[in-house]
Design an enzyme around this catalytic site. Structure first.
Site, PDB file in Angstrom:
ATOM      1  N   LYS A  38       4.987  14.813  16.205  1.00  0.00           N
ATOM      2  CA  LYS A  38       3.885  14.460  15.297  1.00  0.00           C
ATOM      3  C   LYS A  38       2.762  13.808  16.100  1.00  0.00           C
ATOM      4  CE  LYS A  38       3.236  12.025  10.864  1.00  0.00           C
ATOM      5  NZ  LYS A  38       3.937  11.221   9.824  1.00  0.00           N
ATOM      6  N   SER A  75       7.459  10.528   4.503  1.00  0.00           N
ATOM      7  CA  SER A  75       6.747  11.494   5.340  1.00  0.00           C
ATOM      8  C   SER A  75       7.599  12.342   6.276  1.00  0.00           C
ATOM      9  CB  SER A  75       5.671  10.778   6.163  1.00  0.00           C
ATOM     10  OG  SER A  75       4.620  10.362   5.320  1.00  0.00           O
ATOM     11  N   SER A 129       3.672  13.230   5.327  1.00  0.00           N
ATOM     12  CA  SER A 129       2.586  13.464   6.251  1.00  0.00           C
ATOM     13  C   SER A 129       2.988  14.195   7.527  1.00  0.00           C
ATOM     14  CB  SER A 129       1.938  12.123   6.620  1.00  0.00           C
ATOM     15  OG  SER A 129       2.836  11.315   7.351  1.00  0.00           O
TER      16      SER A 129
END
Lengths: 52, 467
Positions: free
Chosen positions: B77, B176, B152
């Site tokens: 990420k 997330s 996310s």
């Protein structure tokens, strides 16, 4: 204006939980007791669940 | 290659059936072919990945072995700081985010032999559960482009589901990791607060941030967790306790385990197909001789609100400079959420932290006296169309975001391990999932339940129709 009103309403709704519940907190309650709760839970977990 | 798991590829490399360079080239080829449409990556480090793979191959020829991930291509990420690569945190401006240190979790994976393919798309500043991003392109659900990927950690979910990377790291402040795992049909683990170091990861909320693995199988998540878990002197909140052998716990045996299915909150207002799939998963688990029963939980909405107050306050504090200096660069819905956090008085923030301690203590004591794990839905509906995340007034979008993460957020406040496991598909062909939640630091049991379920079912072996 509409966004601002919506934001104020959201803040008020969010903080409602503090209004409802904070008065009952013990004087000794403090944020670090969260970590203590996890540690106590870890200790309880050892041997609690049937193992593999 | 598209069928490989982390474990399977690592074994194939060790046995000389596939080389690290071949595996890396295969992933880079898929990224080149598919990512223009999927938008999983923000930065692809083709040169760096191939250089690492060649080095690992040379080491292998000399008989050197870095660890259990030798030659396995992973991606991270884009809030993980990695020396030499930009970090955007999902914003327009990567130069704004300057690394003070490398991400410990990424460094541990690299030390175990992983190849870094690049940095993955995410919701701006990790604020939002759908996976939309106006700056880097909306991550597309690989099962149905035009639908949300979940967020996310959107790129992490998409990249793993689409076979662009074998595994990924995500971060989870309100869901997330679990939301994109559920929406994309892969496995995602939010570990216990403090089990995995957050050092070198751009924070959103110090009190609620968790870093964890995402992969196609529970076994892969266990393997990745084994590498990243454990004390890190660079993260003062990391747990000092020894890390157990997670894969040793994956026996497939859950006989006698007490599994609680919540009777309050978690099935209220969820899509009928989600409810049916999760209850069916609970039946599969019962069929493996676990003791499945209903349980009434201490009100999860209260913990969700407390968690939200803390996350909003801390997120707005962390990004106050960005909000002050570059508000025009932040998407309106993210800006609205940051502005809201600035309206929370210190009194309420601190009371929320005190309440969290009391609520966590009560939940852990009461619930885990009755059951060993909980099984509950992750997403309240199958991944909605992207328009659900992007179209409408800002205040309405914020409400939709809150609804989509309402089943995951309570466990961030509680700090408990929570594993999202896929459990079939909706009538529209979108993945469905359940989460297994356990005692603090009892990832071994949580993973054991998820792995036993995957042994008994084959839905997780399906691949999205991309090739």
């Amino acid at each position: 204006m509409e966004e601002s009103r919506a934001q104020q309403a959201e803040v008020a709704a969010l903080l409602g939980v503090i209004e409802r519940m904070a008065a009952d907190l013990a004087l000794a309650e403090e944020p670090s007791r969260f970590i203590a709760a996890l540690e106590a839970g870890r200790a309880a977990a050892e041997g609690a669940a049937p193992s593999a | 290659m598209t069928g490989w798991t982390v474990e399977g590829l690592a074994t194939a490399i060790r046995e000389g059936k596939v080389s690290p360079v071949e595996a890396t080239q295969e992933c880079l080829g898929r990224i080149g072919r598919l990512d223009g449409k999927l938008r999983a990556f923000i930065t692809v480090d083709e040169v760096g990945a191939l250089a690492t793979a060649r080095r690992l191959e040379a080491e292998q020829r000399r008989g050197a072995w870095r660890g259990p991930l030798h030659g396995v291509p992973l991606a991270f990420k884009d809030l993980c700081f990695i020396r030499g690569l930009p970090t955007s945190c999902g914003t327009r401006t990567s130069e704004y985010f300057i690394a003070e240190q490398d991400c410990t979790a990424v460094a541990r994976l690299a030390a175990a032999g992983a190849v870094t393919l690049g940095k993955l798309n995410m919701t701006e500043l990790a604020m939002g559960p759908f996976g939309d991003n106006a700056h880097h392109g909306h991550a597309q659900n690989p099962w149905r482009p035009g639908h949300c990927s979940g967020g996310s950690s959107s790129g992490s979910g998409v990249a793993v589901a689409a076979g662009l990377a074998l595994g990924a790291l995500g971060s989870d402040t309100g869901g997330s990791i679990r939301l994109p795992a559920a929406a994309c049909g892969i496995v995602g683990l939010k570990p216990t607060y403090g089990l995995v170091s957050r050092a070198g990861v751009m924070p959103l909320s110090w009190s609620n941030d968790h870093v964890g693995p995402m992969a196609r199988t529970v076994r892969d998540c266990a393997l990745l967790l084994q590498v990243v878990a454990g004390r890190d002197p660079l993260d003062a909140t990391s747990s000092p306790h020894p890390v157990p052998e997670y894969r040793a716990a994956l026996s497939g045996v859950i006989r006698g385990l007490r599994v609680g299915v919540p009777e309050n909150y978690f099935f209220q207002g969820v899509h009928p197909e989600v409810e049916a799939a999760v209850r069916e998963a609970a039946e599969v688990i019962a069929g493996l001789s676990a003791q499945v029963s209903e349980i009434r939980l201490p009100d999860p909405q209260t913990m969700s609100d407390v968690c939200n107050i803390v996350s909003r306050s801390e997120g707005s504090t962390i990004h106050a400079r960005l909000l002050r200096e570059r508000p025009h660069e932040v998407q309106p819905v993210v800006r609205a959420r940051l502005e809201l956090g600035l309206q929370i008085p210190a009194y309420d923030y601190l009371q929320a932290l005190r309440l969290r301690a009391r609520l966590a203590r009560a939940f852990i004591t009461e619930v885990f006296a009755q059951v060993d794990v909980l099984v509950a839905p992750v997403i309240p509906e199958p991944a909605p169309p992207l328009a659900h995340a992007t179209e409408g007034p800002v205040h309405e979008l914020v409400v939709r975001q809150g609804r989509f993460s309402r089943l995951t957020r309570p466990f961030n406040g509680l700090g408990l391990p929570a594993l999202s496991v896929p459990c079939g598909f909706s009538s529209a062909g979108l993945p469905l999932a359940f989460q297994v939640v356990g005692r603090p630091f009892d990832e071994a049991t949580v993973l054991r339940v998820g792995e036993a379920y995957q042994r008994a079912t084959d839905g997780h072996t399906r691949r999205p129709p991309l090739d």
